[in-house]
Design an enzyme around this catalytic site. Sequence first.
Site, PDB file in Angstrom:
ATOM      1  N   THR A 148       0.875  -1.179   0.000  1.00 44.68           N
ATOM      2  CA  THR A 148       0.000   0.000   0.000  1.00 44.68           C
ATOM      3  C   THR A 148       0.913   1.231   0.000  1.00 44.68           C
ATOM      4  OG1 THR A 148       0.000   0.158   2.392  1.00 44.68           O
ATOM      5  CG2 THR A 148      -1.701  -1.206   1.412  1.00 44.68           C
TER       6      THR A 148
ATOM      7  N   GLU B 134      -5.631  -3.814  -0.803  1.00 42.64           N
ATOM      8  CA  GLU B 134      -5.979  -4.971   0.030  1.00 42.64           C
ATOM      9  C   GLU B 134      -7.124  -5.796  -0.540  1.00 42.64           C
ATOM     10  OE1 GLU B 134      -5.324  -1.929   0.972  1.00 42.64           O
ATOM     11  OE2 GLU B 134      -4.591  -1.779   3.015  1.00 42.64           O
TER      12      GLU B 134
ATOM     13  N   LYS C 298     -14.887  16.632  11.512  1.00 38.61           N
ATOM     14  CA  LYS C 298     -15.793  16.491  12.653  1.00 38.61           C
ATOM     15  C   LYS C 298     -16.077  17.876  13.226  1.00 38.61           C
ATOM     16  CE  LYS C 298     -14.227  11.887  13.824  1.00 38.61           C
ATOM     17  NZ  LYS C 298     -12.797  11.601  13.792  1.00 38.61           N
TER      18      LYS C 298
ATOM     19  N   TRP D  29     -20.568  15.126  11.357  1.00 35.06           N
ATOM     20  CA  TRP D  29     -19.562  14.922  10.321  1.00 35.06           C
ATOM     21  C   TRP D  29     -19.931  15.668   9.051  1.00 35.06           C
ATOM     22  CZ3 TRP D  29     -18.195   8.949  10.370  1.00 35.06           C
ATOM     23  CH2 TRP D  29     -17.605   8.652  11.606  1.00 35.06           C
TER      24      TRP D  29
HETATM   25  P1  ADP Z   1      -3.852   4.612  -1.272  1.00 31.63           P
HETATM   26  O1  ADP Z   1      -4.945   5.491  -1.822  1.00 31.63           O
HETATM   27  O2  ADP Z   1      -3.813   4.610   0.217  1.00 31.63           O
HETATM   28  O3  ADP Z   1      -2.578   4.849  -1.932  1.00 31.63           O
HETATM   29  P2  ADP Z   1      -5.152   2.381  -2.511  1.00 31.63           P
HETATM   30  O4  ADP Z   1      -4.801   2.652  -3.911  1.00 31.63           O
HETATM   31  O5  ADP Z   1      -5.227   0.988  -2.052  1.00 31.63           O
HETATM   32  O6  ADP Z   1      -4.155   3.109  -1.589  1.00 31.63           O
HETATM   33  O7  ADP Z   1      -6.490   3.173  -2.264  1.00 31.63           O
HETATM   34  C1  ADP Z   1      -7.583   2.686  -1.584  1.00 31.63           C
HETATM   35  C2  ADP Z   1      -8.471   3.825  -1.173  1.00 31.63           C
HETATM   36  O8  ADP Z   1      -8.860   4.629  -2.290  1.00 31.63           O
HETATM   37  C3  ADP Z   1      -9.765   3.368  -0.570  1.00 31.63           C
HETATM   38  O9  ADP Z   1      -9.629   2.992   0.776  1.00 31.63           O
HETATM   39  C4  ADP Z   1     -10.636   4.608  -0.745  1.00 31.63           C
HETATM   40  O10 ADP Z   1     -10.426   5.540   0.299  1.00 31.63           O
HETATM   41  C5  ADP Z   1     -10.137   5.208  -2.027  1.00 31.63           C
HETATM   42  N1  ADP Z   1     -11.075   4.893  -3.121  1.00 31.63           N
HETATM   43  C6  ADP Z   1     -10.922   3.997  -4.087  1.00 31.63           C
HETATM   44  N2  ADP Z   1     -11.970   4.025  -4.934  1.00 31.63           N
HETATM   45  C7  ADP Z   1     -12.831   4.953  -4.479  1.00 31.63           C
HETATM   46  C8  ADP Z   1     -14.109   5.448  -4.896  1.00 31.63           C
HETATM   47  N3  ADP Z   1     -14.710   5.014  -6.003  1.00 31.63           N
HETATM   48  N4  ADP Z   1     -14.696   6.398  -4.130  1.00 31.63           N
HETATM   49  C9  ADP Z   1     -14.100   6.880  -3.023  1.00 31.63           C
HETATM   50  N5  ADP Z   1     -12.887   6.468  -2.586  1.00 31.63           N
HETATM   51  C10 ADP Z   1     -12.255   5.514  -3.300  1.00 31.63           C
END
Ligand code: ADP
Length: 547
Positions: free
Chosen positions: A190, A335, A442, A447
């Site tokens: 990640t 994940e 918050k 929220w």
């Molecule tokens: P990071 O963004 O931490 O680098 P990831 O690529 O695994 O790692 O991103 C996962 C995160 O991206 C999710 O937990 C979520 O917050 C965000 N995300 C992915 N797709 C969407 C979506 N369609 N709408 C909102 N948030 C999204």
Amino acid sequence: MIESTMQDFPLNVGMMFRHGRALHGESEVVTFEGDHTRRATFTELAARSERLAVALRDLGVAPGDCIGTFMWNTQEHLEAYFAVPLQGAILHTLNIRLFPEQLAYIVNHAGDRVILVGDDLAPALARVAAELDTVEFFVVVGDGDVRVLEEAARDGVEFHRYDDLLAAADPAAFEFPEIDEWAPAAMCYTSGTTGNPKGVVYSHRSTFMHTIGVSTGTGVPYTWNDRVLPIVPMFHAMAWGAPYSAWMAGADLLMPNRYLQAEPLARFIAAERPTTTCAVPTIWSDLLRYSETHDVDYSSLQRIMCGGAAVPRALMQAFQDRFGIRMLQAWGLTETSPVAAVALPPRGVEPGTAEEMDWREKTGRPLPGVELRIVGDDDTILPWDGEAVGEIEARGSWITGSYYGDPTPEKFHDGWLRTGDIATITRDGYVKITDRAKDVIKSGGEWISSVELEGRLLAHPDVVEAAVIAVPDPRWDERPLACVVLRDGATVTPVELCEFLGSYVAKWQLPERWTFISEVPKTSVGKFDKKVLRAQYADGDLAVVEL
Ligand code: ADP
């Protein structure tokens, strides 16, 4: 007792590889080189993958070894996507944009023995080469000068050229080893917004199941009539599964390589005519903006998959209105392999209507094979009623159950992954993310959704980018600060933007703090980097107007 009569047949990358090769040998992989393209049929690519598997074995790579890739989206990267897991080794895709210390950390943590590196990326890898304790071989793709990497590498590390290794490999020597479906196939860290990055290890089985899952009608299925342009990098959550699902379907793959800016991408799209493509929203905003001042031809695109961050309604609407292209939103995490939900509207909803857009603006519905629930602060499980707001937890055959070598019990809950995303879920399973837990504002015990405010702001014709962050407030604990990028020459004021927002959101949610910036900072995978904005605010680096 009756037992199943079904064969014990492992679900693995080998099976996917054989399927695409046997059925779709004429399909092609096109790699963009800026002024020309390189092309290979699936038959040719499969033969090269087998040679690469043999070459790696000749270097001494054994099942269970970790092989890093430090590459853009290219034909060779796809060859490695097959060759490495095919022989039981683990494909470790390295994010080429990580900070050097994070990059060194993940290579050492995974114990990569070999790194396949694009010649143009040698300087980026050279910055950390001296610290890569476990790497024995660099295999350089391309014939460019990589002296900078050779000089930086530790003594004794061997260098090979990819094409030389392939040429020397005996294709007859390739055999498919028996690979257990639970064996590791690939790993991805990640991006580690807090602390060290965490390693997710995909099994052959999870990779197979994810590929099938996204290929169903509830996902983003490809057919052999498609030409797929994966813009999302192959080092970012396996390019959302596009390489494997396109291969299985026999869809052509168009690899953009390092040409991810609007100008060359638009040129590649016009020339190679993809039918479908996938990328984070910032890429689409760039391509949209580019189209306002340049002639573009996006007419081949029928469907765009967008995700990785909330997809603004205004963006989807603009692609629909200007180009007739359907943009679909998907949600997932590294994940979750990563695709876990896709926002397809329910039955009976007329395409192209505002009602349809209401559904597409949601985050998505879980794919078959993924189970989701939302939980409250005290871990109570909340109802799917479209009202209750809680953290999404996920489980399923392509959802991770732990992190590699990094026990983090707080990220799991009774066998479910805590995603860190805050959402509601309707009775029939439509998820709507309001925020990441760390981005929630918050205010006085209530929220405020930054995602909602950003989406609304982007609908204003003068707004190009908008990120809303929480800032400390003596009275309300936190209040929203709107960080806005305006179109060149625009003169709209915070008061006017507040009035615009006021028709959509409750008055108490309206930001009273505003700052106009030239660009929203982005993460290594092109998402808005709110932690940088928070730090800039804390350091007093943002010129804030208070209403
Ligand atoms: P990071 O963004 O931490 O680098 P990831 O690529 O695994 O790692 O991103 C996962 C995160 O991206 C999710 O937990 C979520 O917050 C965000 N995300 C992915 N797709 C969407 C979506 N369609 N709408 C909102 N948030 C999204």
